[in-house]
Write a protein that holds these residues in place. Structure first.
Motif, PDB file in Angstrom:
ATOM      1  N   GLY A  36       0.812  -1.213   0.000  1.00 14.11           N
ATOM      2  CA  GLY A  36       0.000   0.000   0.000  1.00 14.11           C
ATOM      3  C   GLY A  36       0.845   1.263   0.000  1.00 14.11           C
ATOM      4  N   LEU A  37       2.002   1.217  -0.649  1.00 12.10           N
ATOM      5  CA  LEU A  37       2.918   2.356  -0.658  1.00 12.10           C
ATOM      6  C   LEU A  37       2.324   3.581  -1.348  1.00 12.10           C
ATOM      7  CD1 LEU A  37       6.239   0.441  -1.453  1.00 12.10           C
ATOM      8  CD2 LEU A  37       5.400   1.194   0.791  1.00 12.10           C
ATOM      9  N   ALA A  38       1.474   3.355  -2.351  1.00 16.10           N
ATOM     10  CA  ALA A  38       0.874   4.483  -3.077  1.00 16.10           C
ATOM     11  C   ALA A  38       0.004   5.328  -2.142  1.00 16.10           C
ATOM     12  CB  ALA A  38       0.051   3.979  -4.258  1.00 16.10           C
ATOM     13  N   LYS A  39      -0.592   4.696  -1.138  1.00 16.85           N
ATOM     14  CA  LYS A  39      -1.464   5.422  -0.209  1.00 16.85           C
ATOM     15  C   LYS A  39      -0.670   6.283   0.776  1.00 16.85           C
ATOM     16  CE  LYS A  39      -4.755   1.652  -0.259  1.00 16.85           C
ATOM     17  NZ  LYS A  39      -5.212   0.517   0.540  1.00 16.85           N
ATOM     18  N   GLN A  41       6.189   1.386  11.287  1.00 16.96           N
ATOM     19  CA  GLN A  41       5.466   1.718  10.052  1.00 16.96           C
ATOM     20  C   GLN A  41       5.632   0.608   9.032  1.00 16.96           C
ATOM     21  OE1 GLN A  41       7.566   5.411   9.546  1.00 16.96           O
ATOM     22  NE2 GLN A  41       5.685   6.619   9.804  1.00 16.96           N
ATOM     23  N   PHE A  42       6.883   0.185   8.831  1.00 14.84           N
ATOM     24  CA  PHE A  42       7.114  -0.859   7.850  1.00 14.84           C
ATOM     25  C   PHE A  42       6.397  -2.139   8.254  1.00 14.84           C
ATOM     26  CE2 PHE A  42       9.116  -4.225   5.524  1.00 14.84           C
ATOM     27  CZ  PHE A  42       9.205  -3.676   4.255  1.00 14.84           C
ATOM     28  N   GLY A  43       6.368  -2.440   9.531  1.00 19.67           N
ATOM     29  CA  GLY A  43       5.662  -3.615  10.027  1.00 19.67           C
ATOM     30  C   GLY A  43       4.179  -3.575   9.683  1.00 19.67           C
ATOM     31  N   ARG A  44       3.561  -2.406   9.819  1.00 22.70           N
ATOM     32  CA  ARG A  44       2.133  -2.270   9.458  1.00 22.70           C
ATOM     33  C   ARG A  44       1.940  -2.448   7.949  1.00 22.70           C
ATOM     34  NH1 ARG A  44       2.598   1.778  13.318  1.00 22.70           N
ATOM     35  NH2 ARG A  44       2.756   3.436  11.778  1.00 22.70           N
ATOM     36  N   GLY A  76       1.469  -9.561   6.699  1.00 25.23           N
ATOM     37  CA  GLY A  76       0.731 -10.516   5.873  1.00 25.23           C
ATOM     38  C   GLY A  76       1.185 -10.588   4.428  1.00 25.23           C
ATOM     39  N   THR A  77       2.296  -9.926   4.094  1.00 30.49           N
ATOM     40  CA  THR A  77       2.820  -9.966   2.723  1.00 30.49           C
ATOM     41  C   THR A  77       4.143 -10.725   2.712  1.00 30.49           C
ATOM     42  OG1 THR A  77       4.231  -8.000   2.797  1.00 30.49           O
ATOM     43  CG2 THR A  77       1.865  -7.636   2.359  1.00 30.49           C
ATOM     44  N   PRO A  78       4.616 -11.132   1.549  1.00 32.57           N
ATOM     45  CA  PRO A  78       5.933 -11.773   1.477  1.00 32.57           C
ATOM     46  C   PRO A  78       7.084 -10.847   1.890  1.00 32.57           C
ATOM     47  CG  PRO A  78       4.710 -12.082  -0.575  1.00 32.57           C
ATOM     48  CD  PRO A  78       3.933 -11.125   0.272  1.00 32.57           C
TER      49      PRO A  78
END
Length: 188
Positions: free
Chosen positions: A148-151, A165-168, A172-174
């Motif tokens: 969700g980097l675009a957001k 922040q990176f953890g959020r 659930g992603t690779p």
């Protein structure tokens, strides 16, 4: 990037379709990361990069891949892209100082797929994210963005990403798992 993963170390033109490859990105007249020119002998020694990197030049709808010597070896258009993914890896790297201090390092991955090849480009400048998002949107390219980097947006200070922040973003992603970085910090 599973462990272990080999990245392109030499002959970028001959290896870019087979291995993740560190690349700088030049877009809208700006380069990410900026060209780094260390001053003084000590600064040159501690910023030495033991592996090669290339350059991806983006000019409107044209993408030009350049090797470690700056020589162009492949050109695509945005219309050649069948799939694009924008994400980020994180690792811990050593920094100069007493007792081998560590800090988080975030590496953008831009994965470009055409009908004949797949390119995984690694960019050591997180501040390229909003610029790439703008370019992808201006080209009307559909892309996946598992973190969700675009957001997050251009107003965010991409040089100050926190572990929380990176953890959020990565949950659930690779990309949630730490990557191992062997060698020096990526500096250009």
């Amino acid at each position: 990037m599973g462990v272990p993963t080999t990245v392109t170390m030499v002959d970028i033109a001959g290896n870019i379709a087979d291995k993740p490859t560190y690349m700088a990105v030049q877009i809208n007249g700006e380069q990410y990361p900026e060209k780094h020119k260390p001053k003084g002998l000590f600064a040159k020694i501690i910023t030495y990069t033991p592996f090669e990197h290339g350059l991806l030049k983006i000019d409107h709808d044209q993408l030009t891949f350049c090797d470690e010597k700056g020589k162009a070896f492949k050109t695509l258009t945005s219309g050649d892209l069948t799939q694009v993914e924008l994400a980020m890896y994180h690792a811990m790297v050593r920094i100069p100082g007493p007792v081998v201090p560590m800090r988080a390092q975030y590496t953008v991955t831009l994965q470009l797929t055409t009908t004949s090849n797949h390119y995984e480009l690694l960019v050591s400048a997180p501040n390229v994210v909003p610029v790439l998002v703008d370019w992808l949107q201006s080209q009307k390219l559909t892309y996946t963005d598992p973190l969700g980097l675009a957001k997050v947006g251009a107003d965010f200070d991409w040089e100050k990403i926190s572990e929380a922040q990176f953890g959020r973003w990565s949950k659930g992603t690779p990309y949630e798992q730490f990557c191992q970085t062997i060698g020096s910090e990526r500096v250009m």
